[in-house]
Motif scaffolding. Structure first.
Motif, PDB file in Angstrom:
ATOM      1  N   LEU A  48       0.126  -4.153  -5.512  1.00  0.00           N
ATOM      2  CA  LEU A  48       0.089  -3.868  -4.070  1.00  0.00           C
ATOM      3  C   LEU A  48       1.261  -2.999  -3.648  1.00  0.00           C
ATOM      4  O   LEU A  48       1.112  -2.078  -2.841  1.00  0.00           O
ATOM      5  N   PHE A  49       2.430  -3.262  -4.216  1.00  0.00           N
ATOM      6  CA  PHE A  49       3.608  -2.448  -3.917  1.00  0.00           C
ATOM      7  C   PHE A  49       3.400  -1.019  -4.413  1.00  0.00           C
ATOM      8  O   PHE A  49       3.652  -0.053  -3.693  1.00  0.00           O
ATOM      9  N   GLN A  50       2.918  -0.873  -5.646  1.00  0.00           N
ATOM     10  CA  GLN A  50       2.699   0.462  -6.205  1.00  0.00           C
ATOM     11  C   GLN A  50       1.639   1.220  -5.425  1.00  0.00           C
ATOM     12  O   GLN A  50       1.766   2.425  -5.210  1.00  0.00           O
ATOM     13  N   ALA A  51       0.618   0.534  -4.963  1.00  0.00           N
ATOM     14  CA  ALA A  51      -0.422   1.181  -4.160  1.00  0.00           C
ATOM     15  C   ALA A  51       0.172   1.716  -2.863  1.00  0.00           C
ATOM     16  O   ALA A  51      -0.085   2.864  -2.477  1.00  0.00           O
ATOM     17  N   SER A  52       0.992   0.913  -2.202  1.00  0.00           N
ATOM     18  CA  SER A  52       1.618   1.340  -0.939  1.00  0.00           C
ATOM     19  C   SER A  52       2.557   2.513  -1.150  1.00  0.00           C
ATOM     20  O   SER A  52       2.558   3.463  -0.363  1.00  0.00           O
ATOM     21  N   VAL A  53       3.348   2.453  -2.207  1.00  0.00           N
ATOM     22  CA  VAL A  53       4.292   3.542  -2.485  1.00  0.00           C
ATOM     23  C   VAL A  53       3.538   4.836  -2.780  1.00  0.00           C
ATOM     24  O   VAL A  53       3.876   5.898  -2.250  1.00  0.00           O
ATOM     25  N   ALA A  54       2.509   4.764  -3.608  1.00  0.00           N
ATOM     26  CA  ALA A  54       1.733   5.971  -3.945  1.00  0.00           C
ATOM     27  C   ALA A  54       1.071   6.554  -2.700  1.00  0.00           C
ATOM     28  O   ALA A  54       1.059   7.773  -2.520  1.00  0.00           O
ATOM     29  N   ALA A  55       0.544   5.706  -1.831  1.00  0.00           N
ATOM     30  CA  ALA A  55      -0.058   6.199  -0.590  1.00  0.00           C
ATOM     31  C   ALA A  55       1.005   6.862   0.283  1.00  0.00           C
ATOM     32  O   ALA A  55       0.748   7.896   0.907  1.00  0.00           O
ATOM     33  N   GLY A  56       2.206   6.294   0.293  1.00  0.00           N
ATOM     34  CA  GLY A  56       3.312   6.885   1.039  1.00  0.00           C
ATOM     35  C   GLY A  56       3.741   8.234   0.487  1.00  0.00           C
ATOM     36  O   GLY A  56       4.346   9.041   1.198  1.00  0.00           O
ATOM     37  N   MET A  57       3.402   8.490  -0.772  1.00  0.00           N
ATOM     38  CA  MET A  57       3.710   9.767  -1.413  1.00  0.00           C
ATOM     39  C   MET A  57       2.540  10.739  -1.276  1.00  0.00           C
ATOM     40  O   MET A  57       2.497  11.757  -1.944  1.00  0.00           O
ATOM     41  N   ASP A  58       1.593  10.407  -0.423  1.00  0.00           N
ATOM     42  CA  ASP A  58       0.423  11.236  -0.117  1.00  0.00           C
ATOM     43  C   ASP A  58      -0.594  11.345  -1.239  1.00  0.00           C
ATOM     44  O   ASP A  58      -1.363  12.312  -1.288  1.00  0.00           O
ATOM     45  N   TYR A  59      -0.615  10.371  -2.138  1.00  0.00           N
ATOM     46  CA  TYR A  59      -1.692  10.307  -3.116  1.00  0.00           C
ATOM     47  C   TYR A  59      -2.859   9.548  -2.497  1.00  0.00           C
ATOM     48  O   TYR A  59      -2.660   8.682  -1.639  1.00  0.00           O
ATOM     49  N   HIS A  60      -4.059   9.868  -2.931  1.00  0.00           N
ATOM     50  CA  HIS A  60      -5.228   9.087  -2.554  1.00  0.00           C
ATOM     51  C   HIS A  60      -5.234   7.873  -3.470  1.00  0.00           C
ATOM     52  O   HIS A  60      -5.204   8.021  -4.696  1.00  0.00           O
ATOM     53  N   VAL A  61      -5.242   6.691  -2.886  1.00  0.00           N
ATOM     54  CA  VAL A  61      -5.121   5.464  -3.676  1.00  0.00           C
ATOM     55  C   VAL A  61      -6.310   4.551  -3.404  1.00  0.00           C
ATOM     56  O   VAL A  61      -6.662   4.297  -2.254  1.00  0.00           O
ATOM     57  N   GLU A  62      -6.904   4.085  -4.492  1.00  0.00           N
ATOM     58  CA  GLU A  62      -7.965   3.096  -4.410  1.00  0.00           C
ATOM     59  C   GLU A  62      -7.551   1.892  -5.238  1.00  0.00           C
ATOM     60  O   GLU A  62      -7.064   2.039  -6.357  1.00  0.00           O
ATOM     61  N   VAL A  63      -7.747   0.719  -4.681  1.00  0.00           N
ATOM     62  CA  VAL A  63      -7.565  -0.531  -5.416  1.00  0.00           C
ATOM     63  C   VAL A  63      -8.952  -1.127  -5.579  1.00  0.00           C
ATOM     64  O   VAL A  63      -9.630  -1.412  -4.593  1.00  0.00           O
ATOM     65  N   ILE A  64      -9.367  -1.280  -6.828  1.00  0.00           N
ATOM     66  CA  ILE A  64     -10.692  -1.813  -7.132  1.00  0.00           C
ATOM     67  C   ILE A  64     -10.512  -3.219  -7.702  1.00  0.00           C
ATOM     68  O   ILE A  64      -9.830  -3.400  -8.705  1.00  0.00           O
ATOM     69  N   CYS A  65     -11.127  -4.176  -7.043  1.00  0.00           N
ATOM     70  CA  CYS A  65     -11.029  -5.569  -7.468  1.00  0.00           C
ATOM     71  C   CYS A  65     -12.321  -5.983  -8.150  1.00  0.00           C
ATOM     72  O   CYS A  65     -13.414  -5.766  -7.612  1.00  0.00           O
ATOM     73  N   THR A  66     -12.187  -6.575  -9.324  1.00  0.00           N
ATOM     74  CA  THR A  66     -13.350  -7.044 -10.062  1.00  0.00           C
ATOM     75  C   THR A  66     -13.027  -8.385 -10.693  1.00  0.00           C
ATOM     76  O   THR A  66     -11.864  -8.811 -10.720  1.00  0.00           O
ATOM     77  N   GLY A  67     -14.027  -9.042 -11.210  1.00  0.00           N
ATOM     78  CA  GLY A  67     -13.814 -10.375 -11.767  1.00  0.00           C
ATOM     79  C   GLY A  67     -13.267 -11.308 -10.702  1.00  0.00           C
ATOM     80  O   GLY A  67     -13.587 -11.179  -9.517  1.00  0.00           O
ATOM     81  N   THR A  68     -12.422 -12.242 -11.105  1.00  0.00           N
ATOM     82  CA  THR A  68     -11.878 -13.193 -10.127  1.00  0.00           C
ATOM     83  C   THR A  68     -10.952 -12.525  -9.123  1.00  0.00           C
ATOM     84  O   THR A  68     -10.726 -13.058  -8.040  1.00  0.00           O
TER      85      THR A  68
END
Length: 125
Positions: free
Chosen positions: A24-44
């Motif tokens: 979650l931290f890495q996703a937020s940081v990457a989005a703050g760096m103007d990257y398009h970020v997707e978090v895909i949740c699967t399984g549990t």
């Protein structure tokens, strides 16, 4: 240089809150760096996207914010959350059960297309 980061939560148990902080931290940081970020949740890990689940999980016992608060912050920064379709079955969920921050349910074809893109990098947890 890649313009998109896909973070896959496949082996992350939502009850193991320590395992949720890094992605979650890495996703937020990457989005703050103007990257398009997707978090895909699967399984549990798809349980994180079920309304009422992440609100009850804390990174530490003395933390006032829930995992859902961190997810909302990431979403506000531009992170898009998706549920991988098998996760609905594994977690006995329906689309109607998903949090508003979830951008939808994706299948295998979308997933493969995204990760095979030359401008995409994938992190798996």
């Amino acid at each position: 240089m890649p313009q998109k980061l896909v973070i896959v939560l496949a082996n992350t148990d939502p009850q193991n809150s320590e395992g949720l902080s890094a992605p979650l931290f890495q996703a937020s940081v990457a989005a703050g760096m103007d990257y398009h970020v997707e978090v895909i949740c699967t399984g549990t890990a798809a349980k994180l996207l079920k309304a009422g689940t992440a609100e009850n999980i804390r990174l530490k016992s003395d933390e006032t914010r829930s995992i859902y608060d961190f997810m909302k912050e990431a979403h506000a920064a531009g992170v898009r959350f998706f549920c991988f379709s098998p996760g609905l079955d594994v977690c006995a969920m329906r689309k109607e059960d998903l949090i508003p921050e979830c951008s939808g349910v994706i299948g295998a074809a979308h997933f493969i297309e995204e990760i095979m893109s030359s401008d995409c990098r994938v992190l798996t947890y």
